[in-house]
Design a protein around this motif. Sequence first.
Motif, PDB file in Angstrom:
ATOM      1  N   PHE A  51       2.266  -4.172  -3.419  1.00 34.79           N
ATOM      2  CA  PHE A  51       0.928  -3.588  -3.252  1.00 34.79           C
ATOM      3  C   PHE A  51       0.154  -3.775  -4.541  1.00 34.79           C
ATOM      4  O   PHE A  51       0.735  -4.046  -5.599  1.00 34.79           O
ATOM      5  CB  PHE A  51       0.997  -2.112  -2.826  1.00 34.79           C
ATOM      6  CG  PHE A  51       1.591  -1.149  -3.821  1.00 34.79           C
ATOM      7  CD1 PHE A  51       0.780  -0.399  -4.660  1.00 34.79           C
ATOM      8  CD2 PHE A  51       2.967  -0.962  -3.914  1.00 34.79           C
ATOM      9  CE1 PHE A  51       1.324   0.504  -5.570  1.00 34.79           C
ATOM     10  CE2 PHE A  51       3.527  -0.071  -4.808  1.00 34.79           C
ATOM     11  CZ  PHE A  51       2.698   0.668  -5.642  1.00 34.79           C
ATOM     12  N   ASP A  93      -2.878  -4.444   4.599  1.00 32.55           N
ATOM     13  CA  ASP A  93      -3.217  -3.325   5.475  1.00 32.55           C
ATOM     14  C   ASP A  93      -4.717  -3.069   5.314  1.00 32.55           C
ATOM     15  O   ASP A  93      -5.181  -2.826   4.196  1.00 32.55           O
ATOM     16  CB  ASP A  93      -2.399  -2.094   5.071  1.00 32.55           C
ATOM     17  CG  ASP A  93      -2.608  -0.968   6.055  1.00 32.55           C
ATOM     18  OD1 ASP A  93      -1.685  -0.680   6.823  1.00 32.55           O
ATOM     19  OD2 ASP A  93      -3.711  -0.383   6.052  1.00 32.55           O
ATOM     20  N   ARG A 149       8.414  -6.314  -1.268  1.00 30.66           N
ATOM     21  CA  ARG A 149       7.363  -5.415  -0.776  1.00 30.66           C
ATOM     22  C   ARG A 149       6.357  -5.192  -1.912  1.00 30.66           C
ATOM     23  O   ARG A 149       6.735  -4.682  -2.980  1.00 30.66           O
ATOM     24  CB  ARG A 149       8.033  -4.113  -0.373  1.00 30.66           C
ATOM     25  CG  ARG A 149       7.220  -3.171   0.461  1.00 30.66           C
ATOM     26  CD  ARG A 149       8.154  -2.038   0.879  1.00 30.66           C
ATOM     27  NE  ARG A 149       7.456  -0.909   1.420  1.00 30.66           N
ATOM     28  CZ  ARG A 149       7.086  -0.808   2.699  1.00 30.66           C
ATOM     29  NH1 ARG A 149       7.352  -1.765   3.544  1.00 30.66           N
ATOM     30  NH2 ARG A 149       6.456   0.286   3.127  1.00 30.66           N
ATOM     31  N   THR A 187      -0.485   9.992  -4.665  1.00 37.59           N
ATOM     32  CA  THR A 187       0.458  10.729  -3.823  1.00 37.59           C
ATOM     33  C   THR A 187       1.414  11.527  -4.699  1.00 37.59           C
ATOM     34  O   THR A 187       2.063  10.973  -5.588  1.00 37.59           O
ATOM     35  CB  THR A 187       1.257   9.764  -2.924  1.00 37.59           C
ATOM     36  OG1 THR A 187       0.349   9.134  -2.024  1.00 37.59           O
ATOM     37  CG2 THR A 187       2.323  10.509  -2.116  1.00 37.59           C
ATOM     38  N   PHE A 198      -2.503  -2.384   0.172  1.00 36.57           N
ATOM     39  CA  PHE A 198      -1.074  -2.516   0.477  1.00 36.57           C
ATOM     40  C   PHE A 198      -0.846  -3.833   1.191  1.00 36.57           C
ATOM     41  O   PHE A 198      -1.488  -4.114   2.206  1.00 36.57           O
ATOM     42  CB  PHE A 198      -0.611  -1.344   1.348  1.00 36.57           C
ATOM     43  CG  PHE A 198       0.850  -1.413   1.697  1.00 36.57           C
ATOM     44  CD1 PHE A 198       1.812  -1.035   0.778  1.00 36.57           C
ATOM     45  CD2 PHE A 198       1.257  -1.887   2.936  1.00 36.57           C
ATOM     46  CE1 PHE A 198       3.161  -1.111   1.081  1.00 36.57           C
ATOM     47  CE2 PHE A 198       2.607  -1.964   3.252  1.00 36.57           C
ATOM     48  CZ  PHE A 198       3.559  -1.579   2.312  1.00 36.57           C
ATOM     49  N   TYR A 233       8.275   1.937  -8.260  1.00 37.94           N
ATOM     50  CA  TYR A 233       7.129   1.030  -8.218  1.00 37.94           C
ATOM     51  C   TYR A 233       7.033   0.368  -9.588  1.00 37.94           C
ATOM     52  O   TYR A 233       6.816   1.046 -10.595  1.00 37.94           O
ATOM     53  CB  TYR A 233       5.846   1.787  -7.920  1.00 37.94           C
ATOM     54  CG  TYR A 233       5.864   2.538  -6.598  1.00 37.94           C
ATOM     55  CD1 TYR A 233       6.583   2.070  -5.500  1.00 37.94           C
ATOM     56  CD2 TYR A 233       5.151   3.722  -6.453  1.00 37.94           C
ATOM     57  CE1 TYR A 233       6.587   2.755  -4.295  1.00 37.94           C
ATOM     58  CE2 TYR A 233       5.145   4.410  -5.247  1.00 37.94           C
ATOM     59  CZ  TYR A 233       5.866   3.923  -4.176  1.00 37.94           C
ATOM     60  OH  TYR A 233       5.875   4.602  -2.988  1.00 37.94           O
ATOM     61  N   HIS A 247       0.489   6.605  -9.119  1.00 38.41           N
ATOM     62  CA  HIS A 247      -0.390   5.435  -9.251  1.00 38.41           C
ATOM     63  C   HIS A 247      -1.540   5.612  -8.273  1.00 38.41           C
ATOM     64  O   HIS A 247      -1.496   6.509  -7.406  1.00 38.41           O
ATOM     65  CB  HIS A 247       0.388   4.161  -8.894  1.00 38.41           C
ATOM     66  CG  HIS A 247       0.720   4.127  -7.429  1.00 38.41           C
ATOM     67  ND1 HIS A 247       1.787   4.825  -6.897  1.00 38.41           N
ATOM     68  CD2 HIS A 247       0.070   3.564  -6.376  1.00 38.41           C
ATOM     69  CE1 HIS A 247       1.791   4.680  -5.582  1.00 38.41           C
ATOM     70  NE2 HIS A 247       0.753   3.917  -5.239  1.00 38.41           N
ATOM     71  N   SER A 288       7.529  -2.607  -4.810  1.00 37.96           N
ATOM     72  CA  SER A 288       8.115  -1.363  -4.305  1.00 37.96           C
ATOM     73  C   SER A 288       9.551  -1.677  -3.891  1.00 37.96           C
ATOM     74  O   SER A 288       9.763  -2.447  -2.948  1.00 37.96           O
ATOM     75  CB  SER A 288       7.289  -0.872  -3.103  1.00 37.96           C
ATOM     76  OG  SER A 288       7.979   0.159  -2.429  1.00 37.96           O
ATOM     77  N   THR A 339      -3.238   3.373  -5.324  1.00 41.57           N
ATOM     78  CA  THR A 339      -3.132   2.132  -4.540  1.00 41.57           C
ATOM     79  C   THR A 339      -4.524   1.558  -4.301  1.00 41.57           C
ATOM     80  O   THR A 339      -5.450   2.278  -3.934  1.00 41.57           O
ATOM     81  CB  THR A 339      -2.453   2.420  -3.182  1.00 41.57           C
ATOM     82  OG1 THR A 339      -1.134   2.916  -3.420  1.00 41.57           O
ATOM     83  CG2 THR A 339      -2.368   1.161  -2.333  1.00 41.57           C
ATOM     84  N   ARG A 345       5.576  14.007  -0.134  1.00 42.36           N
ATOM     85  CA  ARG A 345       5.545  13.776   1.317  1.00 42.36           C
ATOM     86  C   ARG A 345       6.304  14.914   1.998  1.00 42.36           C
ATOM     87  O   ARG A 345       7.053  15.632   1.356  1.00 42.36           O
ATOM     88  CB  ARG A 345       6.176  12.427   1.643  1.00 42.36           C
ATOM     89  CG  ARG A 345       5.340  11.268   1.110  1.00 42.36           C
ATOM     90  CD  ARG A 345       5.824   9.902   1.594  1.00 42.36           C
ATOM     91  NE  ARG A 345       4.786   8.901   1.400  1.00 42.36           N
ATOM     92  CZ  ARG A 345       4.478   8.330   0.219  1.00 42.36           C
ATOM     93  NH1 ARG A 345       5.145   8.675  -0.856  1.00 42.36           N
ATOM     94  NH2 ARG A 345       3.498   7.455   0.127  1.00 42.36           N
ATOM     95  N   HIS A 351      -6.425   7.908  -4.003  1.00 42.63           N
ATOM     96  CA  HIS A 351      -5.647   9.139  -4.213  1.00 42.63           C
ATOM     97  C   HIS A 351      -4.410   8.820  -5.028  1.00 42.63           C
ATOM     98  O   HIS A 351      -4.059   7.646  -5.216  1.00 42.63           O
ATOM     99  CB  HIS A 351      -5.219   9.721  -2.863  1.00 42.63           C
ATOM    100  CG  HIS A 351      -4.272   8.814  -2.126  1.00 42.63           C
ATOM    101  ND1 HIS A 351      -4.719   7.764  -1.337  1.00 42.63           N
ATOM    102  CD2 HIS A 351      -2.918   8.755  -2.084  1.00 42.63           C
ATOM    103  CE1 HIS A 351      -3.675   7.114  -0.850  1.00 42.63           C
ATOM    104  NE2 HIS A 351      -2.562   7.696  -1.293  1.00 42.63           N
TER     105      HIS A 351
HETATM  106  O1  3AM Z   1       1.454   6.353  -2.778  1.00 42.58           O
HETATM  107  P1  3AM Z   1       0.361   5.779  -1.930  1.00 42.58           P
HETATM  108  O2  3AM Z   1       0.126   6.555  -0.681  1.00 42.58           O
HETATM  109  O3  3AM Z   1      -0.895   5.470  -2.652  1.00 42.58           O
HETATM  110  O4  3AM Z   1       1.819   5.073   0.966  1.00 42.58           O
HETATM  111  C1  3AM Z   1       2.362   3.959   0.295  1.00 42.58           C
HETATM  112  C2  3AM Z   1       2.130   3.947  -1.186  1.00 42.58           C
HETATM  113  O5  3AM Z   1       0.813   4.349  -1.471  1.00 42.58           O
HETATM  114  C3  3AM Z   1       1.607   2.742   0.725  1.00 42.58           C
HETATM  115  O6  3AM Z   1       1.747   1.818  -0.328  1.00 42.58           O
HETATM  116  C4  3AM Z   1       2.094   2.467  -1.523  1.00 42.58           C
HETATM  117  C5  3AM Z   1       3.398   1.950  -2.035  1.00 42.58           C
HETATM  118  O7  3AM Z   1       4.373   2.032  -1.041  1.00 42.58           O
HETATM  119  N1  3AM Z   1       2.115   2.169   1.954  1.00 42.58           N
HETATM  120  C6  3AM Z   1       3.398   2.024   2.310  1.00 42.58           C
HETATM  121  N2  3AM Z   1       3.480   1.460   3.515  1.00 42.58           N
HETATM  122  C7  3AM Z   1       2.212   1.238   3.934  1.00 42.58           C
HETATM  123  C8  3AM Z   1       1.623   0.667   5.085  1.00 42.58           C
HETATM  124  N3  3AM Z   1       2.352   0.184   6.085  1.00 42.58           N
HETATM  125  C9  3AM Z   1       1.336   1.695   2.919  1.00 42.58           C
HETATM  126  N4  3AM Z   1       0.015   1.618   3.010  1.00 42.58           N
HETATM  127  C10 3AM Z   1      -0.478   1.086   4.144  1.00 42.58           C
HETATM  128  N5  3AM Z   1       0.288   0.615   5.143  1.00 42.58           N
END
Ligand code: 3AM
Length: 180
Positions: free
Chosen positions: A4, A117, A2, A126, A44, A165, A39, A155, A41, A129, A124
């Motif tokens: 990003f 994606d 996985r 994060t 993704f 990450y 971090h 990830s 992003t 959650r 941003h």
């Molecule tokens: O911490 P952030 O939000 O910047 O939210 C997930 C995280 O980003 C995002 O990718 C980063 C590492 O996991 N993420 C996870 N699944 C996702 C998806 N299906 C995604 N972003 C977009 N689409």
Amino acid sequence: MRLFFGLSLPDSIRAVTRACAESAAACVPGRYALAGNHHVTLAFLGDVPPERLRDARDVLARCAAAFPAPTLTLCGFDHFGRRENAILILRVKSDPPLAPLHDRLVQALAAAGLPADPGPFSPHITLARHAVLPDALPACPPASFRAVQAHVFLSARDGAGVLRYTPLETVPFACPGGEN
Ligand code: 3AM
């Protein structure tokens, strides 16, 4: 695996984001991210066969090489989603803005037959959650840094089941002044 694309934080900025998360945690219940995972992003990808990691790295390298090293500024707390089940974030402003880079990355990934994606994209960091937001959030001090490189992040859960990450590849941004 996985994957990003994203920006890591210098230690001095991670200290700020950690302090912001700690002050938020005193008044905002939620599931907080490890500060080591903080971090920004850029795009993704999702599940990518390991043999295509090199291609993903090449996409990031080409796009980053054509983009000036951005200066990022933390702009305080905000959230995505509903206040009773929110993603608590720090807003990030970038000069130059990161949206064109995100769009270029998504196009280049599609052209390379890699998943991406498409967005929406809103830079941003994060923090938590499943956060339950109060009416007011504490202040978070402004802080800026220049990102001179971008990473392909993995990830994955570690042996203890903790999500980590990990930067697998590092590529430079363009640096017109040639300082880096
Ligand atoms: O911490 P952030 O939000 O910047 O939210 C997930 C995280 O980003 C995002 O990718 C980063 C590492 O996991 N993420 C996870 N699944 C996702 C998806 N299906 C995604 N972003 C977009 N689409």
